[in-house]
Design a protein around this motif. Structure first.
Motif, PDB file in Angstrom:
ATOM      1  N   UNK A  69       0.800  -1.222   0.000  1.00 13.50           N
ATOM      2  CA  UNK A  69       0.000   0.000   0.000  1.00 13.50           C
ATOM      3  C   UNK A  69       0.829   1.266   0.000  1.00 13.50           C
ATOM      4  N   UNK A  70       2.132   1.135   0.090  1.00  9.24           N
ATOM      5  CA  UNK A  70       3.004   2.306   0.081  1.00  9.24           C
ATOM      6  C   UNK A  70       3.176   2.857  -1.322  1.00  9.24           C
ATOM      7  N   UNK A  71       3.380   4.158  -1.396  1.00  5.90           N
ATOM      8  CA  UNK A  71       3.565   4.802  -2.695  1.00  5.90           C
ATOM      9  C   UNK A  71       5.054   4.948  -2.978  1.00  5.90           C
ATOM     10  N   UNK A  72       5.470   4.653  -4.211  1.00  2.00           N
ATOM     11  CA  UNK A  72       6.883   4.828  -4.542  1.00  2.00           C
ATOM     12  C   UNK A  72       7.271   6.304  -4.479  1.00  2.00           C
ATOM     13  N   UNK A  73       8.517   6.542  -4.122  1.00  2.00           N
ATOM     14  CA  UNK A  73       9.038   7.910  -4.086  1.00  2.00           C
ATOM     15  C   UNK A  73       9.547   8.208  -5.491  1.00  2.00           C
ATOM     16  N   UNK A  74       8.791   9.030  -6.213  1.00  2.00           N
ATOM     17  CA  UNK A  74       9.127   9.306  -7.614  1.00  2.00           C
ATOM     18  C   UNK A  74       9.592  10.743  -7.842  1.00  2.00           C
ATOM     19  N   UNK A  75       9.568  11.559  -6.828  1.00  2.00           N
ATOM     20  CA  UNK A  75       9.972  12.945  -6.983  1.00  2.00           C
ATOM     21  C   UNK A  75      11.467  13.049  -7.283  1.00  2.00           C
ATOM     22  N   UNK A  76      11.830  14.045  -8.024  1.00  6.86           N
ATOM     23  CA  UNK A  76      13.248  14.252  -8.339  1.00  6.86           C
ATOM     24  C   UNK A  76      14.026  14.737  -7.114  1.00  6.86           C
ATOM     25  N   UNK A  77      13.325  15.069  -6.037  1.00 11.01           N
ATOM     26  CA  UNK A  77      13.998  15.527  -4.809  1.00 11.01           C
ATOM     27  C   UNK A  77      14.300  14.391  -3.846  1.00 11.01           C
ATOM     28  N   UNK A  78      13.817  13.192  -4.158  1.00  9.97           N
ATOM     29  CA  UNK A  78      14.112  12.009  -3.346  1.00  9.97           C
ATOM     30  C   UNK A  78      15.467  11.443  -3.733  1.00  9.97           C
ATOM     31  N   UNK A  79      15.884  10.372  -3.066  1.00 13.02           N
ATOM     32  CA  UNK A  79      17.159   9.753  -3.413  1.00 13.02           C
ATOM     33  C   UNK A  79      17.191   9.340  -4.881  1.00 13.02           C
ATOM     34  N   UNK A  80      18.329   9.514  -5.500  1.00 10.76           N
ATOM     35  CA  UNK A  80      18.494   9.156  -6.919  1.00 10.76           C
ATOM     36  C   UNK A  80      18.776   7.663  -7.073  1.00 10.76           C
ATOM     37  N   UNK A  81      19.420   7.086  -6.070  1.00  9.24           N
ATOM     38  CA  UNK A  81      19.796   5.669  -6.138  1.00  9.24           C
ATOM     39  C   UNK A  81      18.723   4.832  -5.451  1.00  9.24           C
ATOM     40  N   UNK A  82      18.398   3.647  -6.015  1.00  6.65           N
ATOM     41  CA  UNK A  82      17.402   2.794  -5.359  1.00  6.65           C
ATOM     42  C   UNK A  82      17.913   2.304  -4.003  1.00  6.65           C
ATOM     43  N   UNK A  83      16.996   2.174  -3.071  1.00  6.41           N
ATOM     44  CA  UNK A  83      17.370   1.676  -1.752  1.00  6.41           C
ATOM     45  C   UNK A  83      17.324   0.159  -1.740  1.00  6.41           C
ATOM     46  N   UNK A  84      18.189  -0.454  -0.939  1.00  5.88           N
ATOM     47  CA  UNK A  84      18.094  -1.903  -0.776  1.00  5.88           C
ATOM     48  C   UNK A  84      16.811  -2.228  -0.017  1.00  5.88           C
ATOM     49  N   UNK A  85      16.478  -3.498   0.050  1.00  7.30           N
ATOM     50  CA  UNK A  85      15.323  -3.884   0.863  1.00  7.30           C
ATOM     51  C   UNK A  85      15.613  -3.488   2.303  1.00  7.30           C
ATOM     52  N   UNK A  86      14.710  -2.726   2.879  1.00  8.46           N
ATOM     53  CA  UNK A  86      14.913  -2.205   4.231  1.00  8.46           C
ATOM     54  C   UNK A  86      14.353  -3.181   5.262  1.00  8.46           C
ATOM     55  N   UNK A  87      15.005  -3.273   6.426  1.00 10.04           N
ATOM     56  CA  UNK A  87      14.511  -4.188   7.458  1.00 10.04           C
ATOM     57  C   UNK A  87      13.148  -3.756   8.002  1.00 10.04           C
ATOM     58  N   UNK A  88      12.294  -4.724   8.260  1.00 11.26           N
ATOM     59  CA  UNK A  88      10.949  -4.448   8.791  1.00 11.26           C
ATOM     60  C   UNK A  88      11.012  -3.734  10.137  1.00 11.26           C
ATOM     61  N   UNK A  89      12.131  -3.863  10.854  1.00 13.52           N
ATOM     62  CA  UNK A  89      12.261  -3.218  12.166  1.00 13.52           C
ATOM     63  C   UNK A  89      12.209  -1.692  12.065  1.00 13.52           C
ATOM     64  N   UNK A  90      12.409  -1.146  10.866  1.00  9.32           N
ATOM     65  CA  UNK A  90      12.332   0.309  10.701  1.00  9.32           C
ATOM     66  C   UNK A  90      10.892   0.808  10.801  1.00  9.32           C
ATOM     67  N   UNK A  91       9.934  -0.061  10.523  1.00  9.76           N
ATOM     68  CA  UNK A  91       8.534   0.378  10.465  1.00  9.76           C
ATOM     69  C   UNK A  91       8.008   0.906  11.798  1.00  9.76           C
ATOM     70  N   UNK A  92       8.152   0.171  12.909  1.00  4.88           N
ATOM     71  CA  UNK A  92       7.660   0.734  14.170  1.00  4.88           C
ATOM     72  C   UNK A  92       8.417   1.994  14.582  1.00  4.88           C
ATOM     73  N   UNK A  93       9.701   2.074  14.250  1.00  2.00           N
ATOM     74  CA  UNK A  93      10.474   3.287  14.568  1.00  2.00           C
ATOM     75  C   UNK A  93       9.929   4.470  13.771  1.00  2.00           C
ATOM     76  N   UNK A  94       9.534   4.216  12.525  1.00  2.20           N
ATOM     77  CA  UNK A  94       8.956   5.272  11.693  1.00  2.20           C
ATOM     78  C   UNK A  94       7.615   5.735  12.251  1.00  2.20           C
ATOM     79  N   UNK A  95       6.782   4.792  12.668  1.00  2.00           N
ATOM     80  CA  UNK A  95       5.476   5.129  13.246  1.00  2.00           C
ATOM     81  C   UNK A  95       5.664   5.996  14.492  1.00  2.00           C
ATOM     82  N   UNK A  96       6.589   5.589  15.356  1.00  2.00           N
ATOM     83  CA  UNK A  96       6.845   6.353  16.579  1.00  2.00           C
ATOM     84  C   UNK A  96       7.324   7.768  16.253  1.00  2.00           C
ATOM     85  N   UNK A  97       8.186   7.889  15.255  1.00  5.22           N
ATOM     86  CA  UNK A  97       8.688   9.211  14.870  1.00  5.22           C
ATOM     87  C   UNK A  97       7.566  10.081  14.305  1.00  5.22           C
ATOM     88  N   UNK A  98       6.718   9.516  13.461  1.00  2.00           N
ATOM     89  CA  UNK A  98       5.610  10.298  12.901  1.00  2.00           C
ATOM     90  C   UNK A  98       4.642  10.738  13.996  1.00  2.00           C
TER      91      UNK A  98
END
Length: 142
Positions: A69-98
């Motif tokens: 359900x996530x939207x790809x980051x397609x803006x020219x202001x985002x990272x130019x290089x593709x990101x590797x598969x990110x660990x799922x452990x980042x998700x709860x940290x992201x929720x807490x930060x938001x």
């Protein structure tokens, strides 16, 4: 801070952050994102600087892009290089930060509220929902 729209990368700070993500070695990119979340969450009840909040939102958008359900980051202001598969452990940290970004005292929240930032808040909540849903979906169901 130069801001031209409500998206996660629609400001100078997020564009600069994207460059930092691009410059990080492949194996360190997840750490760069996690550091942005921690900068926000470790403020506790202290005043949250808008630049830290912007970087956390940009990081959350990058993590959410790899979630169902996530939207790809397609803006020219985002990272130019593709990101590797990110660990799922980042998700709860992201929720807490938001959650912290949307909680007073938050300079970015204040700035958006001064200019009727409902659409911006809706965008941040949508990011949060994608991250929270992906996180909930990765656990065991009842």
């Amino acid at each position: 801070m130069g801001t031209w729209d409500i998206g996660p990368f629609d400001n100078d700070t997020a564009a600069d952050f994207s460059y930092r993500v691009d410059e990080a070695p492949e194996e360190k990119k997840a750490e760069v994102l996690l550091a942005a979340f921690r900068e926000v969450t470790t403020t506790g009840e202290e005043y949250l600087d808008s630049d830290l909040a912007v970087e956390a939102i940009a990081s959350a958008a990058l993590v959410a892009a790899q979630c169902p359900g996530g939207e790809p980051v397609t803006t020219s202001y985002g990272p130019k290089k593709p990101l590797p598969e990110l660990p799922a452990e980042l998700r709860p940290a992201a929720v807490e930060a938001l959650d912290r970004v949307l909680t007073e005292p938050s300079e970015l929240l204040e700035l958006w509220e001064e200019s009727d930032g409902e659409e911006w808040k809706t965008g941040v909540r949508k990011l949060r929902a994608v991250l929270d849903g992906a996180d909930a979906g990765s656990g065991s169901g009842s």
